[in-house]
Write an enzyme that holds these catalytic residues in place. Structure first.
Site, short mmCIF file in Angstrom:
data_model
loop_
_atom_site.label_atom_id
_atom_site.label_comp_id
_atom_site.label_asym_id
_atom_site.label_seq_id
_atom_site.Cartn_x
_atom_site.Cartn_y
_atom_site.Cartn_z
N GLU A 1 55.75 97.26 -64.93
CA GLU A 1 56.01 98.58 -64.19
C GLU A 1 55.10 99.53 -64.64
O GLU A 1 54.43 99.51 -65.71
CB GLU A 1 57.36 98.89 -63.90
CG GLU A 1 57.85 99.85 -63.02
CD GLU A 1 57.51 99.20 -61.71
OE1 GLU A 1 56.49 99.75 -60.90
OE2 GLU A 1 58.27 98.38 -61.29
N CYS B 1 59.55 95.36 -58.02
CA CYS B 1 58.93 94.27 -59.14
C CYS B 1 57.59 93.83 -58.23
O CYS B 1 57.94 93.18 -57.31
CB CYS B 1 59.63 93.33 -59.27
SG CYS B 1 59.13 91.98 -60.43
#
Length: 222
Positions: free
Chosen positions: A103, A2
């Site tokens: 992402e 992340c």
């Protein structure tokens, strides 16, 4: 992993999800939170107050605080094996507040940025760890890392890791001050249910960590 996320929810929505939480009056919406920047956290200090810690964990024993640049994420599977994380997992946990994250999905020779959030649109909390570091010159740093785990079915088509999103029933134990037996915590370090999340492509403007605008979370057209 992340490496970028958002916190755009207004204080009323945050208080609904985190009852009794003290929120600083100057909280601003963030559309492109990046490592080394301040992030909104609730540490397990018993105060139930939102604070701002640097994203990138700096262990108390570190000689150089730049180590935090490499410790933005902590793998759930190895928390108890890594010197950088094992003590924090037992004693210094936090909720990292968010309402979505980015992402990058590989497509041919390029990558498409994807924005992922809860289908409900509500804010949530990543499982986090925090540390206090003090330098010889008197400087002090409060820092944190986000725990990651294996992807759920939604995330598997985007990336091979995802951040741990804690269910609300985990907050009380996660924020319990002091030491907690790890086996009581590991039950929560699982992929969040895919059916409760959505993902969509967004503009490559998000690739620039200095760019902040609401357009970053708008679905890509065309």
């Amino acid at each position: 992993m992340c490496g970028r996320f958002t916190l755009t929810a207004d204080p009323a929505d945050l208080r609904e999800q985190f009852p009794g939480l003290y929120i600083p009056p100057d909280l601003q919406p963030r559309y492109n939170i990046a490592p080394s920047q301040p992030v909104a956290v609730i540490p397990n200090d018993g105060k139930n107050a939102l604070n701002f810690f640097v994203w990138g964990l700096v262990p108390s024993w570190a000689k150089d605080p730049s180590i935090g640049n490499r410790l933005i994420n902590a793998r759930a599977e190895t928390l108890l094996e890594k010197p950088s994380f094992r003590n924090a997992f037992r004693r210094r946990r936090c909720l990292v507040l968010a309402d979505g994250f980015y992402e990058w999905r590989k497509e041919g020779r390029g990558k498409t940025p994807m924005y992922i959030r809860l289908a409900s649109g509500k804010p949530f909390a990543f499982a986090g760890l925090w540390e206090y570091w003090s330098g010889a010159d008197g400087s002090e740093i409060l820092s944190c890392a986000i725990i990651t785990t294996e992807p759920n079915d939604l995330m598997a088509s985007i990336h091979n890791r995802m951040p741990v999103i804690l269910p609300p029933q985990a907050y009380e134990l996660w924020l319990q001050p002091g030491e907690v037996e790890p086996r009581r915590l590991t039950q929560f370090l699982a992929p969040y249910p895919a059916e409760e999340m959505i993902a969509y492509a967004v503009s490559t403007l998000v690739n620039n960590p200095q760019y902040e605008a609401a357009e970053l979370i708008q679905p890509l057209r065309g």
